[in-house]
Design an enzyme around this catalytic site. Structure first.
Site, mmCIF file in Angstrom:
data_model
loop_
_atom_site.group_PDB
_atom_site.id
_atom_site.type_symbol
_atom_site.label_atom_id
_atom_site.label_comp_id
_atom_site.label_asym_id
_atom_site.label_seq_id
_atom_site.Cartn_x
_atom_site.Cartn_y
_atom_site.Cartn_z
ATOM 1 N N TRP A 88 44.199 39.426 35.927
ATOM 2 C CA TRP A 88 44.535 40.844 36.074
ATOM 3 C C TRP A 88 44.141 41.539 34.775
ATOM 4 C CZ3 TRP A 88 45.637 42.019 40.900
ATOM 5 C CH2 TRP A 88 46.163 41.018 41.730
ATOM 6 N N GLU A 120 44.947 44.718 33.328
ATOM 7 C CA GLU A 120 45.603 45.876 32.712
ATOM 8 C C GLU A 120 45.255 45.957 31.228
ATOM 9 O OE1 GLU A 120 47.143 43.762 34.770
ATOM 10 O OE2 GLU A 120 48.709 44.747 35.958
ATOM 11 N N ASP A 171 45.819 36.228 32.677
ATOM 12 C CA ASP A 171 46.036 37.458 31.900
ATOM 13 C C ASP A 171 47.238 37.274 30.976
ATOM 14 O OD1 ASP A 171 47.616 37.379 34.267
ATOM 15 O OD2 ASP A 171 47.987 39.539 34.186
ATOM 16 N N ASP A 220 51.212 42.623 48.512
ATOM 17 C CA ASP A 220 52.212 42.426 47.448
ATOM 18 C C ASP A 220 52.836 43.754 47.034
ATOM 19 O OD1 ASP A 220 49.626 43.186 46.471
ATOM 20 O OD2 ASP A 220 50.376 42.896 44.442
ATOM 21 N N GLU A 221 53.943 43.653 46.373
ATOM 22 C CA GLU A 221 54.568 44.757 45.643
ATOM 23 C C GLU A 221 54.442 46.082 46.395
ATOM 24 O OE1 GLU A 221 54.035 43.077 41.125
ATOM 25 O OE2 GLU A 221 52.401 44.281 41.930
ATOM 26 N N ASP A 253 42.961 49.282 43.820
ATOM 27 C CA ASP A 253 44.339 49.301 43.339
ATOM 28 C C ASP A 253 44.729 50.722 42.959
ATOM 29 O OD1 ASP A 253 46.908 48.419 42.202
ATOM 30 O OD2 ASP A 253 46.001 46.433 42.213
ATOM 31 N N TRP A 261 52.031 33.353 44.425
ATOM 32 C CA TRP A 261 51.914 33.842 43.046
ATOM 33 C C TRP A 261 53.250 33.899 42.330
ATOM 34 C CZ3 TRP A 261 53.549 38.602 40.817
ATOM 35 C CH2 TRP A 261 54.098 39.533 41.694
ATOM 36 N N HIS A 317 49.727 49.417 46.413
ATOM 37 C CA HIS A 317 48.593 49.399 45.468
ATOM 38 C C HIS A 317 47.429 50.237 46.004
ATOM 39 C CE1 HIS A 317 50.126 46.467 42.537
ATOM 40 N NE2 HIS A 317 50.694 45.859 43.561
HETATM 41 C C1 TNX Z 1 51.452 41.141 39.637
HETATM 42 S S1 TNX Z 1 50.038 39.156 41.451
HETATM 43 C C2 TNX Z 1 50.553 41.761 40.459
HETATM 44 C C3 TNX Z 1 49.436 42.524 39.880
HETATM 45 C C4 TNX Z 1 49.549 42.636 38.390
HETATM 46 C C5 TNX Z 1 49.949 41.296 37.822
HETATM 47 C C6 TNX Z 1 49.995 41.242 36.320
HETATM 48 C C7 TNX Z 1 50.226 40.357 42.335
HETATM 49 C C8 TNX Z 1 50.084 40.045 43.727
HETATM 50 N N1 TNX Z 1 50.535 41.560 41.810
HETATM 51 O O1 TNX Z 1 49.338 43.787 40.492
HETATM 52 O O2 TNX Z 1 48.344 43.055 37.876
HETATM 53 O O3 TNX Z 1 51.221 40.950 38.319
HETATM 54 O O4 TNX Z 1 50.089 39.924 35.869
#
Ligand code: TNX
Length: 557
Positions: free
Chosen positions: A487, A489, A438, A338-339, A205, A411, A275
């Site tokens: 997760w 963090e 988390d 993701d993201e 990540d 998710w 990530h």
């Molecule tokens: C979303 S779930 C994320 C993670 C974060 C998490 C915190 C996902 C695919 N991505 O990168 O750690 O939320 O809850």
């Protein structure tokens, strides 16, 4: 004299505890599908009993050793194991007498189903597979009273179970905070106790690359370390302490083996194309701007992602996947997805050139850049598929035009999963509510360790139903199972990991094992304290308040 009195008192206490009856209770978590009492005397478990197993079967030999270890850890009773070899390479009736026997029996339902038969003459734990026998071993283990004893009475009964879902997962993020080999192994032990069989291991990540890749040594050496970590929820204060670590390939092999011995498959995640700051810090040429980049000391989503306009990036990912496939023999590789913001791609001449070369044009809600992510993902999917593997990706992939051989991890709620199943994707349910462990487990957060946010109580986890009520019958098989995500963090050490997962994992285990009509929260709460005795016995940290009625949150009612 004084000494003699003490000895007599100790002896009396020991007799009293046996007389009270150290009895096993098969109403464990997750609850077996069948517990039929047999009108007969109890079986007496003492150190005179052997654990028999069919001599030719290596898995059963290990199962026997594991059962013996569990019984000794929990009760102090030492059981020797014994290979048996009758005409059918099994355990003869004579050998079974007075002992526990592990048996392969094709009549037991389900690949991981188990059947336990307890009579005064002996105990038989059977499964169609060694994995099923292992599940039966976990049930017997959980039925035992924790604490030293000389003899345990096992009530005569027939006990059987088979899991509702084949995919029964837990996830662990080892990038945001790094957890050593022993912690990961203990995590696997906790999973085994709860009847779970898939560990989704988040290894890379923005905040740290945690897997040694021989071809690209800087990934771990540079990408595995950050110069400091923000305090709290992205506060302006950074602790300035260099932080990091990674698993060597040898350590990974050791963990994969340890998991396999517990019938747990590890699914590694290499998150891409977002990530990826860990990798970009190590090899800046993999990004659109060429860097410099730094391993992130804060949380969130960064705009810096892999540049997929460069062929070199694709080759890099394939090289990494080659080594990942060598380390992880399971069918699935998780490639994230993701993201992944697309602002860099919008500005990058190479990515724009790729879009033109591929003729990608905006389609409905899908931008050319979204389709570019789809193209990139498909390249990796095909690469893995040529090597006999399948991909799992986060639900963002549903917007990227990928084919249905990709399994989707839902998710952002359960709806994307239902959508994915309708489209023909296999789906694993991990919705933020309630399966993000988390998140807080109460709405009274003032005495809790800092968590991401949210409120996923024990009851909400218990009540979760992975298969949407309106999902058509011919699509329901696409829901492979459920998983909780951890997760890290804000989770910095092992005891905090355990606090976040226990006892919520117990509730998840019933979601994964039981049919909805067999679930009953009050009954589960009544069975939970015994499981918690086992947590205590092993010295695991758990949220004790979740056991009491008073703490049930108003959000539950
Ligand atoms: C979303 S779930 C994320 C993670 C974060 C998490 C915190 C996902 C695919 N991505 O990168 O750690 O939320 O809850």
């Amino acid at each position: 004299m004084k000494q003699l009195i003490v000895c007599v008192m100790v002896a009396l206490a020991a007799i009293a505890s046996v007389a009270q009856g150290n009895r096993a209770d098969y109403r464990v978590v997750p609850l077996p599908n069948v517990i039929n009492g047999i009108k007969s005397a109890d079986f007496k478990l003492t150190d005179q009993c052997l654990v028999n197993y069919p001599a030719v079967n290596r898995d059963m030999e290990r199962n026997a050793a594991m059962l013996s270890q569990y019984v000794e850890e929990l009760t102090g009773i030492h059981l020797s194991t014994r290979p048996c070899r009758d005409a059918k390479s099994s355990v003869s009736n004579q050998d079974r007498s007075g002992n526990i026997s592990l048996l392969i029996d094709s009549k037991v339902a389900g690949d991981e189903g188990y059947s336990i038969l307890v009579t005064p003459r002996g105990v038989e734990i059977s499964g169609r597979t060694a994995a099923g026998v292992f599940q039966g071993i976990q049930v017997l283990r959980k039925s035992l009273p924790a604490g030293k004893s000389m003899q345990i009475l096992l009530p005569a009964a027939q006990v059987a179970g088979t899991p509702r879902f084949g995919y029964r997962g837990m996830h662990l993020d080892c990038s945001r905070h790094f957890f050593g080999v022993e912690t990961v192994k203990r995590y696997l032990d906790i999973m085994a106790l709860h009847g779970m069989n898939r560990l989704h291991w988040h290894l890379t990540d923005d905040q740290g690359w945690r897997i040694e890749i021989k071809k690209y040594p800087r990934l771990a050496e540079v990408g595995g370390w950050r110069n400091g970590t923000t305090l709290g929820h992205n506060s302006p204060v950074n602790d300035g302490i260099r932080y990091g670590g990674y698993y060597t390939q040898e350590e990974i092999r050791d963990i994969v083996r340890y998991a396999a011995e517990r019938y747990i498959t590890i699914i590694p995640e290499v998150d891409m194309p977002g990530h990826m700051l860990g990798a970009l810090a190590a090899y800046p040429e993999l990004g659109c701007s060429g860097g410099p980049y730094e391993v992130w000391g804060q949380w969130g989503v960064t705009d810096d992602i892999l540049c997929v306009g460069k062929d070199h990036t694709l080759q890099f990912v394939k090289d990494v996947l080659d080594e990942v496939m060598e380390l992880f023999p399971g069918e699935y590789i998780h490639i994230g997805g993701d993201e992944s913001p697309r602002v860099r791609w919008q500005e990058c001449p190479l990515c724009q050139q790729r879009i033109r070369d591929l003729g990608l044009k905006a389609r409905g809600k899908q931008s050319p850049e979204a389709l570019l992510q789809g193209w990139f993902t498909t390249q990796m999917q095909q690469y893995l598929s040529n090597h006999g593997r399948r991909i799992i990706g986060w639900d963002e992939l549903l917007g990227c035009d990928i084919d249905t051989s990709a399994t989707i991890m839902s998710w952002r709620g359960a709806e994307p999963g239902a959508q994915g199943a309708l489209q023909g994707h296999d789906v694993i349910m991990t919705p933020v509510g309630p399966l993000y462990f988390d998140y807080y487990q109460t709405d009274k957060t003032w005495n809790e360790p800092t968590a991401f946010g949210g409120c996923n109580t024990l009851k909400k986890v218990y009540d979760f139903e992975p298969v949407a009520a309106d999902l058509p019958a011919d699509k329901r098989h696409h829901i492979l199972g459920a998983q909780a995500n951890v997760w890290t963090e804000y989770i910095t050490c092992e005891s905090q990991v355990q606090y976040q997962i226990l006892p919520r994992m117990a509730a998840l285990a019933e979601v994964q094992w039981l049919q909805p009509e067999d679930k009953d929260y009050q009954d589960f709460k009544a069975r939970l304290p015994h499981l918690v005795d086992i947590y205590k016995h092993y010295g695991w940290t758990y949220r004790a308040k979740s056991l009491t009625q008073e703490d049930e949150d108003k959000t539950d009612n």
